[in-house]
Design a protein around this motif. Structure first.
Motif, mmCIF file in Angstrom:
data_model
loop_
_atom_site.group_PDB
_atom_site.id
_atom_site.type_symbol
_atom_site.label_atom_id
_atom_site.label_comp_id
_atom_site.label_asym_id
_atom_site.label_seq_id
_atom_site.Cartn_x
_atom_site.Cartn_y
_atom_site.Cartn_z
ATOM 1 N N LEU A 169 7.866 5.012 2.796
ATOM 2 C CA LEU A 169 7.151 3.876 3.366
ATOM 3 C C LEU A 169 8.160 3.013 4.111
ATOM 4 N N ILE A 170 8.027 2.968 5.440
ATOM 5 C CA ILE A 170 9.046 2.344 6.283
ATOM 6 C C ILE A 170 8.525 1.020 6.814
ATOM 7 N N THR A 171 9.253 -0.065 6.488
ATOM 8 C CA THR A 171 8.935 -1.391 7.019
ATOM 9 C C THR A 171 10.078 -1.841 7.909
ATOM 10 N N GLY A 172 9.828 -2.919 8.633
ATOM 11 C CA GLY A 172 10.866 -3.435 9.519
ATOM 12 C C GLY A 172 10.263 -4.034 10.765
ATOM 13 N N PRO A 173 11.056 -4.726 11.553
ATOM 14 C CA PRO A 173 10.550 -5.444 12.719
ATOM 15 C C PRO A 173 10.055 -4.510 13.815
ATOM 16 N N ASN A 174 9.234 -5.064 14.676
ATOM 17 C CA ASN A 174 8.931 -4.381 15.933
ATOM 18 C C ASN A 174 10.218 -4.240 16.727
ATOM 19 N N MET A 175 10.322 -3.195 17.488
ATOM 20 C CA MET A 175 11.467 -2.941 18.370
ATOM 21 C C MET A 175 12.723 -2.521 17.606
ATOM 22 N N ALA A 176 12.624 -2.392 16.267
ATOM 23 C CA ALA A 176 13.838 -2.078 15.507
ATOM 24 C C ALA A 176 14.166 -0.597 15.523
ATOM 25 N N GLY A 177 13.159 0.246 15.746
ATOM 26 C CA GLY A 177 13.431 1.675 15.817
ATOM 27 C C GLY A 177 12.666 2.523 14.825
ATOM 28 N N LYS A 178 11.636 1.972 14.178
ATOM 29 C CA LYS A 178 10.855 2.770 13.224
ATOM 30 C C LYS A 178 10.248 3.999 13.905
ATOM 31 N N LEU B 211 2.100 -3.147 0.980
ATOM 32 C CA LEU B 211 2.120 -1.745 0.585
ATOM 33 C C LEU B 211 3.396 -1.360 -0.161
ATOM 34 N N THR B 212 4.433 -2.158 -0.024
ATOM 35 C CA THR B 212 5.684 -1.807 -0.705
ATOM 36 C C THR B 212 5.529 -1.801 -2.220
ATOM 37 N N GLU B 213 4.480 -2.474 -2.716
ATOM 38 C CA GLU B 213 4.236 -2.483 -4.158
ATOM 39 C C GLU B 213 3.883 -1.088 -4.677
ATOM 40 N N LEU B 214 3.429 -0.204 -3.765
ATOM 41 C CA LEU B 214 3.100 1.156 -4.172
ATOM 42 C C LEU B 214 4.298 1.872 -4.793
ATOM 43 N N ALA B 215 5.498 1.477 -4.394
ATOM 44 C CA ALA B 215 6.694 2.132 -4.923
ATOM 45 C C ALA B 215 6.842 1.920 -6.423
ATOM 46 N N LEU B 216 6.209 0.849 -6.950
ATOM 47 C CA LEU B 216 6.265 0.600 -8.384
ATOM 48 C C LEU B 216 5.291 1.487 -9.151
ATOM 49 N N GLN B 217 4.341 2.078 -8.409
ATOM 50 C CA GLN B 217 3.289 2.847 -9.063
ATOM 51 C C GLN B 217 3.389 4.345 -8.785
ATOM 52 N N LYS B 218 3.991 4.726 -7.693
ATOM 53 C CA LYS B 218 3.994 6.122 -7.258
ATOM 54 C C LYS B 218 5.407 6.700 -7.360
ATOM 55 N N THR B 219 5.543 7.753 -8.140
ATOM 56 C CA THR B 219 6.883 8.297 -8.388
ATOM 57 C C THR B 219 7.479 8.988 -7.162
ATOM 58 N N GLY B 220 6.617 9.482 -6.244
ATOM 59 C CA GLY B 220 7.130 10.186 -5.079
ATOM 60 C C GLY B 220 7.207 9.328 -3.834
ATOM 61 N N LEU B 221 7.029 8.003 -3.984
ATOM 62 C CA LEU B 221 7.032 7.108 -2.822
ATOM 63 C C LEU B 221 8.286 6.259 -2.843
ATOM 64 N N ARG B 222 8.957 6.200 -1.720
ATOM 65 C CA ARG B 222 10.182 5.410 -1.599
ATOM 66 C C ARG B 222 10.040 4.405 -0.468
ATOM 67 N N ASN B 223 10.502 3.195 -0.752
ATOM 68 C CA ASN B 223 10.531 2.173 0.290
ATOM 69 C C ASN B 223 11.808 2.306 1.109
ATOM 70 N N MET B 224 11.637 2.265 2.433
ATOM 71 C CA MET B 224 12.752 2.274 3.365
ATOM 72 C C MET B 224 12.493 1.198 4.406
ATOM 73 N N HIS B 225 13.543 0.707 5.020
ATOM 74 C CA HIS B 225 13.331 -0.250 6.109
ATOM 75 C C HIS B 225 14.433 -0.112 7.158
ATOM 76 N N THR C 262 11.382 -4.544 3.224
ATOM 77 C CA THR C 262 11.643 -5.820 3.887
ATOM 78 C C THR C 262 10.350 -6.611 3.912
ATOM 79 N N SER C 263 10.468 -7.919 3.884
ATOM 80 C CA SER C 263 9.276 -8.766 3.884
ATOM 81 C C SER C 263 9.081 -9.478 5.213
ATOM 82 N N HIS C 264 9.911 -9.145 6.189
ATOM 83 C CA HIS C 264 9.823 -9.818 7.478
ATOM 84 C C HIS C 264 9.612 -8.796 8.607
ATOM 85 N N SER C 265 8.715 -9.149 9.527
ATOM 86 C CA SER C 265 8.503 -8.304 10.703
ATOM 87 C C SER C 265 9.181 -8.867 11.938
#
Length: 874
Positions: free
Chosen positions: A616-625, A737-751, A772-775
């Motif tokens: 699960l990839i978060t991060g700002p617009n224009m950052a390169g996701k 959605l980053t809270e899913l990482a606390l519930q799903k064993t195969g899900l990793r947060n990345m940013h 990350t909590s900021h866009s």
């Protein structure tokens, strides 16, 4: 507009002939040969004059109902036909099939070929780097689809069966046929035809209810097996073959085989993935430049370029086949001398596939044969250069026919610089045929004799300006200016009077003319016969030539991939049947070349079927996701076509499918909004993806309200993780959605990492663990040039939202100014459950959440623990 002329009594026998022939081809523009022009009449003339931007005139202009007319020169007809094909028209070419000088009445004419957008054998605007497919479809009572694809310009013919409309339409979209052949049964499925027209808006749809060419199909290599194994595919193929026979007047000798089963060894690619990854064309311009195909194409032949495109659209799923290609690329790359020499030799090879087709169809001229000779000689050299090769390269090299007999025959027969036309002479060398040599002797000495007559007549008459000239009307004649008319002998016979001269003939001149012109006509006819005999001999070698062309295409494509690997420092991937996709130092093959002055930041990506199933990839617009996600998909696809990849290392567990849900686009012409397109693509992924698939989702749920979108995104991510279990890269701006990482064993947060410096945002372009909590949307908006006032107000509103300000009745103060008259804002709803608890522990733990120092994951962990405490205390 209907192209059917009014079939009443035509004013002339010629027009009655025209109407009779036009009646046989009512859906085609009829090019009717009249002398040096191809003429068009009636509605054909009206339509063609607009398409071709030529003058529309009329026949019998004084008649109350004049007949529309336009025409084009016969000797330069090809560009006009190409333009009509571009406009989606069919063209029937009607030629004179008897000598006008020998005709009794109207010259006999008949249609010699029918050209349609999907049935173009040579020239006529063909794209040298792409197949030109005619597609035939069939549908049986079980709901199975048969699809046949034929490229008459190369002889490629294939057919397959598909169990679902989705699989059938995917294949149709990959092939991008210029023309679609349907029978009445298919045409009676309006929903299917509507989907096809949405998918291929520019395709010409032709109907055909003629008798399927089952016998001709059975005679092809692979035809009998197709009839037995895939009846519905055989139906489509037999109808396609019948249509080709009709348009080519039965001449299909270069279509010698039909293949099937490509779906079994190739990855399925839907239209959304093909489009979103810009495999062959960019979005939205639809240009080749900027696509993956453009980035990888270092081929030097047209046939190699076409094959590379097929490889990109049909990635392999068999590990052994992938490894064969990778090993072939590696073997070329390991020999720098060979890597330099092969492209130079391949550059001498013309489009061997399409030249072979022209030879087989009887449309090749003398220059085509010279190009064939040069190509075969270069192909022979390629075989010699690869004499010590092994594996797949050796297999392809072994399929190259040395063709010494054909090379020698062409070299001995065809002149070095023959004209374009094959009926005017000058194409056959001396010494090939005694009869031709004798005729040429007569012609050459006849011209000398004409010159001697001219000299003799000047001396006899004393007219120094007397000349012997020639034209097609009078043949040879003597021309005397009016100043010397009184010196003309009595035996001169006057033929024509001009303003300043008189033209005469003599019995002696006419006798010599008959000898010379007779020899010229015989020589041209004999040259043509000799040329056709040679062309026919070469046509009999069509299977040999096609095998050589196929081998050269593969060697060129593999050499091109080796050149790219060397030029851009690509690595050889390890490909297996495992679940891991482990890319270290991955780069985007297109983006990294856009601006050489800017260093591209490589990234690592690890996906598997256990702990890293969904990133699960978060991060700002224009950052390169988007770049990271797309490059990962492209690296997987490149590895599965047998290419080295832009990375320091890559281990690729084969993907059976790649799915993409990227960006915002609509299909308003089909009644679909941006959100509807987004949901349709998501539905396809959830319905068809599986554990071996690779899924790329770049934002979902953003075309509706925030809560709706968040709920959909949450549910989709859960389903991909829990049920589908596909390897997934999932980018989102819904930080909840980053809270899913606390519930799903195969899900990793990345940013995507960023740095804030003096109020500005610096994009580091690095994919790192954690959420990350900021866009940084406002900062990006500022970079885009939004007015300072708008930026300031947006910042104020964002501060209010993040602080969770509420008014006296519990409503958020989104639109108000920042509150300053109370000590502490009301707590957001998610905190109210905790603050109602009398537990001092709960209150203390809440104060541990500092927005300046606590990471989102830490905050979520604290909230989860507090929720358990409150529940226990209650």
């Amino acid at each position: 507009m209907s192209k059917k002329p009014p079939y009443n009594d035509a004013p002339t026998p010629m027009l009655r002939q025209y109407q009779s022939i036009k009646a046989q081809h009512p859906d085609a523009i009829l090019l009717f040969r009249l002398g040096d022009f191809y003429e068009m009449f009636y509605d054909d003339a009206v339509v063609a004059s607009k398409h071709l931007e030529i003058t529309l005139t009329s026949r019998n202009k004084n008649d109350p109902n004049p007949i529309p007319l336009c025409g084009v020169p016969y000797h330069s007809i090809e560009p006009y036909i190409a333009k009509l094909l571009e406009k989606g028209e069919k063209v029937a070419i009607c030629d004179q099939v008897e000598d006008p000088r020998q005709a009794k009445g109207v010259v006999k004419r008949e249609v010699t070929r029918v050209v349609t957008p999907g049935v173009v054998a040579d020239g006529l605007g063909l794209d040298a780097t792409a197949d030109n497919f005619l597609a035939g479809i069939a549908l049986d009572e079980k709901g199975q689809f048969g699809l046949a694809l034929a490229d008459i310009s190369t002889g490629l013919f294939q057919a397959d069966t598909f169990d679902t409309p989705e699989a059938f339409l995917e294949e149709l979209a990959r092939a991008e046929p210029r023309e679609l052949l349907v029978n009445e049964a298919c045409a009676q499925h309006p929903s299917l035809m509507a989907r096809i027209q949405r998918l291929l808006p520019n395709v010409l749809i032709s109907t055909d209810d003629g008798e399927p060419a089952v016998d001709a199909l059975e005679a092809l290599t692979g035809g009998a097996a197709l009839i037995e194994r895939m009846p519905v595919a055989a139906q489509a193929a037999a109808r396609t073959l019948s249509y080709l026979q009709q348009t080519q007047r039965g001449n299909l000798r270069h279509i010698t085989a039909i293949s099937s089963g490509r779906a079994a060894y190739a990855m399925r690619l839907d239209e959304a993935t093909k489009r979103n990854l810009e495999l062959t064309r960019t979005m939205p311009a639809g240009e080749r430049e900027g696509s993956l195909l453009h980035a990888l194409d270092r081929t030097t032949t047209a046939l190699g370029s076409r094959l590379l495109k097929r490889w990109i659209l049909y990635p392999l799923i068999d590990v052994d086949a992938i490894e064969e290609r990778l090993e072939a690329v590696a073997s070329i790359l390991s020999e720098p001398g060979l890597l330099r020499a092969l492209p130079e030799t391949l550059r001498e090879i013309y489009d061997l596939e399409r030249i072979t087709t022209r030879v087989a169809l009887g449309s090749a001229n003398a220059r085509d044969l010279l190009a064939l000779r040069e190509s075969l000689a270069a192909a022979r050299l390629v075989r010699e250069q690869l004499a010590d090769s092994a594996g797949l390269i050796a297999q392809h090299a072994g399929c190259i026919d040395p063709a010494d007999d054909l090379i020698e025959a062409i070299a001995q027969t065809i002149a070095d610089e023959p004209p374009l036309t094959i009926r005017e002479g000058g194409i056959i060398r001396n010494g090939i045929d005694e009869g031709l040599d004798e005729l040429r002797h007569i012609i050459d000495h006849g011209k000398d004799y004409i010159a001697s007559i001219e000299a003799a007549e000047r001396k006899r008459t004393g007219i120094s300006s007397l000349k012997i000239r020639y034209n097609k009307v009078f043949g040879y004649y003597l021309e005397v200016t009016n100043a010397h008319r009184d010196k003309v002998p009595a035996d001169y016979i006057r033929k024509q009077t001009l303003a300043n001269a008189e033209r005469y003939i003599t019995p002696q001149l006419k006798e010599r003319e008959e000898t010379i012109l007779g020899a010229q006509e015989k020589a041209r006819a004999l040259e043509y016969d000799l040329f056709v005999t040679l062309r026919e001999r070469i046509a009999e070698a069509t299977p040999r030539l096609q095998a050589t062309a196929e081998a050269i295409a593969a060697i060129d494509a593999l050499t091109g991939l080796a050149r790219i690997a060397a030029e851009y420092d690509y690595c050889r991937p390890t490909v297996d049947d495992g679940s891991a996709i482990d890319i270290q130092g991955g780069r985007h093959p297109i983006v990294e070349r856009m601006d050489p002055s800017v260093r591209f930041v490589p990234n690592d990506v690890l996906l598997d079927d256990t702990d890293n199933r969904l990133l699960l990839i978060t991060g700002p617009n224009m950052a390169g996701k988007s770049t990271v996600m797309r490059q990962s998909a492209l690296i997987v696809l490149m590895a599965q076509i047998g290419s080295f990849v832009p990375a320091t290392s890559a281990r690729i567990g084969v993907a059976d499918r790649i799915f993409t849900r990227v960006g915002a686009s609509d299909a308003l012409a089909q009644g679909q909004s941006t959100f509807m397109v987004e949901m349709s693509e998501a539905a396809t992924i959830l319905r068809e993806a599986g554990p071996k698939s690779l899924v790329i989702i770049d934002e979902i749920g953003r075309g509706t309200s925030t809560f709706d979108g968040l709920a959909i995104a949450w549910a989709v991510a859960e389903d991909l993780h829990d049920r589908v279990r596909a390897r997934t890269l999932f980018a989102t701006h819904y930080h909840e959605l980053t809270e899913l990482a606390l519930q799903k064993t195969g899900l990793r947060n990345m940013h995507i990492a960023v740095k804030e410096w003096n109020g500005e945002v610096v994009f580091l372009r690095r994919l790192v663990p954690g959420a990350t909590s900021h866009s940084y949307g406002i900062q990006v908006a500022k970079l885009a040039g939004l007015p300072e006032g708008v930026i300031g107000r947006a910042t104020e509103v964002l501060t209010n939202l993040e602080a969770g300000e509420f008014d006296e009745v519990g409503s958020p103060r989104i639109g108000g100014h920042r509150a300053t008259d109370h000590a502490a804002p009301a707590q957001p709803a998610q905190f109210q459950l905790f603050t109602q608890s009398p537990s001092h522990e709960v209150v203390t733990r809440l104060h541990d959440i500092d927005p300046n120092t606590t990471t989102p994951l830490e905050a979520l962990t604290i909230l989860q623990e507090l929720k358990k405490t409150v529940t226990r205390n209650s």
